[in-house]
Design an enzyme around this catalytic site. Structure first.
Site, short mmCIF file in Angstrom:
data_model
loop_
_atom_site.label_atom_id
_atom_site.label_comp_id
_atom_site.label_asym_id
_atom_site.label_seq_id
_atom_site.Cartn_x
_atom_site.Cartn_y
_atom_site.Cartn_z
N LEU A 1 -1.68 5.27 36.39
CA LEU A 1 -0.83 5.84 37.43
C LEU A 1 -0.70 4.85 38.57
CD1 LEU A 1 -2.34 9.46 37.66
CD2 LEU A 1 -0.37 8.72 36.31
N ASP A 2 0.45 4.89 39.24
CA ASP A 2 0.63 4.09 40.45
C ASP A 2 -0.35 4.56 41.51
OD1 ASP A 2 2.78 2.89 39.19
OD2 ASP A 2 4.27 4.17 40.16
N ARG A 3 -0.55 3.69 42.50
CA ARG A 3 -1.44 4.05 43.62
C ARG A 3 -1.04 5.38 44.26
NH1 ARG A 3 -4.49 1.08 47.39
NH2 ARG A 3 -3.77 -0.90 46.49
#
Length: 294
Positions: free
Chosen positions: A138-140
C-alpha cells in the site's frame, strides 16, 4: 536458531513419484528454494529419516521440511510501530493493519519505521529466522490490510497467485461531490511520468490497468465508493478516479491540496485468497477506514 517443520502427507496422485517431484508439484517449492533447503541449512525428512530429493514417495508417507534461515536486511530497524495491528497470523501468513502515514518498506530513508520494521521485530521475539515478505503493498497514505508471507515458501506460492490474479482485494475510497455513476469500469494503461520518481500517468505506452468502481454512499459533499482492481499498478485507483474527473479526497498528487482533508481517503478493506498450505479459501474484512466528515 531453528525453523519450525512443515509437514505434508503424500496423496494418491503422487504415489511412486520422486520426492523432488512431490515438493515441486504439491508443496509449492521453487527450484531455487529447494536448492537452498538442500545446501543452506534446511532439512528434508521422509517418514522420520532425512532423505535426498531422489527418494521415491508412496501414498500416506509423511514429508517434513525445515526451511533454511533467511538473510535479514541490516538496513531496516526492527521495532514495533504504533498503529500497526496484527489481524491474523499463522505459520504461513500474516495479515496486518497499516494506518495511513506508514510505509510498507522504506525506500529513501532506510531508518524510517515501517511495516517491515514491525514484522522483523515480531520475528525476533518469536525466534523466527525469516525476513519480511510482503505480498500486497500500500502507498504511504493508504490504510488497511497488508498481506505478508511468513517465509520464502509461502511467499513464492502467494506471489504466483498474485501474478495470476487469484488474490482479490476490495478497497474503499471517497471523492468530493456526488459521484455520478452507480457503477463504472476503467481500462486505462499506466506509466511512470517522465522526470518523476513518484508520479504516474495514463499513457498509451503504459502497462494495462483495469479498475471497477461501485457507489456505496452518495452525499451532498462526499461519495463513498468501492473499488476492485484486476491489475495492481502503482497509484492505480488514484489515477483512474482522477482520470474519471473525481480525484480522491486528500490526494494532493492527482487532485488538489485541501488543508481540511488531512489524509488520503483510500483504504484496503478486504482480501480473499487460497491459503498457501491448506488451500482453503481465506477471506478477511477489516471494516471501513475513514469517516466522511470534515
Amino acid at each position: 536458531m531453528g525453523t519450525p517443520a512443515i509437514q505434508w502427507t503424500v496423496p494418491e496422485e503422487a504415489d511412486g513419484k520422486l520426492l523432488r517431484f512431490f515438493l515441486r508439484t504439491y508443496a509449492g517449492f521453487s527450484r531455487k528454494l529447494l536448492a537452498d533447503v538442500k545446501f543452506h541449512g534446511g532439512e528434508i525428512v521422509l517418514n522420520g529419516r532425512e532423505q535426498k530429493v531422489t527418494a521415491v514417495v508412496q501414498q500416506g508417507d509423511v514429508v517434513e521440511v525445515r526451511l533454511p534461515p533467511e538473510k535479514q536486511s541490516s538496513n531496516i530497524t526492527p521495532a514495533y510501530v504504533p498503529g500497526i495491528e496484527i489481524l491474523y497470523e499463522d505459520d504461513f501468513i500474516l495479515l496486518l493493519y497499516k494506518p495511513a502515514g506508514v510505509v510498507v518498506i522504506p525506500t529513501v530513508d532506510r531508518s524510517e519505521l515501517s511495516v517491515a520494521s514491525h514484522v522483523l521485530k515480531m520475528n525476533q521475539e518469536q525466534h523466527l529466522p525469516f525476513t519480511f515478505h510482503p505480498v500486497t503493498r500500500l502507498d504511504r497514505g493508504t490504510s488497511g490490510i497488508v498481506l505478508a508471507a511468513r517465509h520464502a515458501l509461502a511467499h513464492g506460492i502467494l506471489s504466483t497467485a498474485q501474478a495470476d490474479g487469484r488474490i482479490h482485494r476490495i478497497y474503499e475510497c471517497a471523492a468530493g461531490g456526488g459521484f455520478p455513476w452507480s457503477a463504472v469500469s476503467v481500462s486505462a494503461p499506466i506509466a511512470r511520468k517522465a522526470g518523476s520518481y513518484i508520479k504516474r500517468g495514463i499513457s498509451c505506452g503504459g502497462k494495462e490497468a483495469r479498475s471497477h468502481f461501485q457507489l456505496m454512499e452518495r452525499g451532498a459533499d462526499f461519495s463513498r465508493i468501492q473499488a476492485v482492481i484486476e491489475t495492481g499498478r502503482t497509484h492505480q485507483i488514484r489515477l483512474h478516479m482522477a482520470w474519471l474527473g473525481w480525484p480522491l479526497l486528500g490526494d494532493g498528487l492527482y487532485g488538489q491540496e485541501d488543508d481540511d482533508v488531512p489524509r488520503l481517503h483510500l483504504h484496503a478493506r478486504a482480501v480473499e485468497f487460497l491459503h498457501p498450505y491448506t488451500q482453503e479459501r481465506f477471506s478477511f474484512d477489516a471494516g471501513p477506514g475513514f469517516q466522511l466528515s470534515r
